[in-house]
Write an enzyme that holds these catalytic residues in place. Structure first.
Site, mmCIF file in Angstrom:
data_model
loop_
_atom_site.group_PDB
_atom_site.id
_atom_site.type_symbol
_atom_site.label_atom_id
_atom_site.label_comp_id
_atom_site.label_asym_id
_atom_site.label_seq_id
_atom_site.Cartn_x
_atom_site.Cartn_y
_atom_site.Cartn_z
ATOM 1 N N LYS A 173 -28.139 -34.359 63.527
ATOM 2 C CA LYS A 173 -29.770 -34.925 63.640
ATOM 3 C C LYS A 173 -30.790 -34.366 62.985
ATOM 4 O O LYS A 173 -31.637 -35.214 63.181
ATOM 5 C CB LYS A 173 -30.175 -34.871 65.485
ATOM 6 C CG LYS A 173 -31.819 -35.167 65.707
ATOM 7 C CD LYS A 173 -32.054 -36.723 65.859
ATOM 8 C CE LYS A 173 -33.144 -37.253 66.188
ATOM 9 N NZ LYS A 173 -33.418 -36.805 67.377
ATOM 10 N N LYS A 241 -41.236 -30.556 65.172
ATOM 11 C CA LYS A 241 -40.173 -29.652 65.897
ATOM 12 C C LYS A 241 -39.280 -28.725 65.378
ATOM 13 O O LYS A 241 -38.475 -28.434 64.731
ATOM 14 C CB LYS A 241 -40.145 -29.579 67.323
ATOM 15 C CG LYS A 241 -39.620 -28.308 68.434
ATOM 16 C CD LYS A 241 -37.988 -29.203 68.427
ATOM 17 C CE LYS A 241 -38.139 -30.580 69.520
ATOM 18 N NZ LYS A 241 -37.115 -31.337 69.839
#
Length: 299
Positions: A173, A241
């Site tokens: 991811k 993030k």
């Protein structure tokens, strides 16, 4: 095969994922920090629970979809969390995007209680969540992946067991977020350049979509630039993030990722400009500022 599922975190992504689980015939217990999504999900047939532990105690499969590593650690291991409610033999699936080392830590503590774990972050954004076409990248034991497959199939279209270790899904991811971010940056620069030259941005998107520059980012996020509107979607602060996670992983593994590093700094600038709640395609506003031109003004 119908399963009993607990789902923690029913935000922009989580809520439609729950609706798809219900549509597929699974029974779902839900908990979320804010109440409005729970009301809608309760009306759709989900069981609304007052705590994480209560939801976990009702389920064979427990899913979290949360913003960041500290959130997952707290919900999984904190007081009133999954570790207190989950039964031995149950399966915990974290579908958040977090640091792989945190996934490994959580798996270790839950494993001591006999709770199995997969990390299974997703890609596809709010559209994929609504349509049940998410890409799901799964790390963990192959037997646990097979056990979870009916649940994954209710939410996603591309479901890949990427590795046998919890945390492997997180690394994939992170790679995904580097690529998506760079696609957004390339799209932003291209459309600002062409539109400042006077080219209709809608026609640019149509032309670019027919060649090698075609991408899902251009298809799904290009219209945001044309309108000058950036409703999330996936927020800039969350993509930043994820790029921070990429920088940390690169440092840990000794892998230089200079393009991702520059992208991280540019997303940081957007946060400093108070644009963190925009969709990540709002990255274009930074390029527009530098060019002194808005793409939507050309439309």
């Amino acid at each position: 095969m119908s399963r009993s599922v607990a789902f923690i975190g029913t935000g922009i992504m989580g809520k439609p994922m729950v609706l798809n689980l219900l549509k597929a015939g699974h029974s779902v217990a839900v908990h979320n920090r804010s109440k409005p999504p729970l009301e809608e999900l309760g009306e759709a047939g989900a069981v609304v629970c007052g705590s994480v532990a209560e939801a976990a105690s009702r389920a064979e499969v427990i899913i979290t979809c949360l913003p960041d590593s500290p959130d997952v650690e707290l919900v999984a291991l904190g007081e009133g969390g999954i570790i207190e409610g989950a039964s031995e033999g149950s399966l915990y699936i974290d579908m958040s995007t977090i640091a792989p080392n945190v996934s490994k830590k959580v798996a270790g503590f839950l494993g001591e209680k006999g709770v199995r774990m997969l990390d299974a972050p997703v890609s596809g954004g709010d559209v994929g969540a609504r349509e049940g076409t998410l890409s799901i990248m799964v790390g963990g034991a192959a037997a646990d992946f097979e056990d979870a497959l009916p649940v994954f199939q209710a939410m996603g279209k591309t479901i890949v067991h990427v590795g046998d270790n919890v945390g492997d899904g997180g690394y994939v991811k992170i790679a995904n977020q580097i690529m998506v971010g760079l696609h957004i940056a390339a799209m932003s620069e291209a459309l600002v350049l062409g539109s400042k030259a006077g080219v209709d941005p809608k026609k640019m998107i149509a032309a670019l979509s027919g060649g090698l520059a075609q991408s899902r980012v251009l298809e799904l996020r290009g219209p945001n630039l044309v309108k000058g509107e950036y409703p999330p979607g996936f927020r800039i602060r969350l993509h930043r993030k994820d790029l921070r996670l990429a920088m940390e992983a690169g440092a840990d593994l000794g892998v230089a990722i200079p393009a991702a590093g520059q992208l991280y700094q540019m997303f940081t600038a957007l946060l400093a400009a108070d644009r963190g709640e925009l969709d990540h395609s709002g990255f274009a506003t930074l390029i527009e500022d530098l060019a002194g031109h808005r793409v939507c003004d050309t439309d």
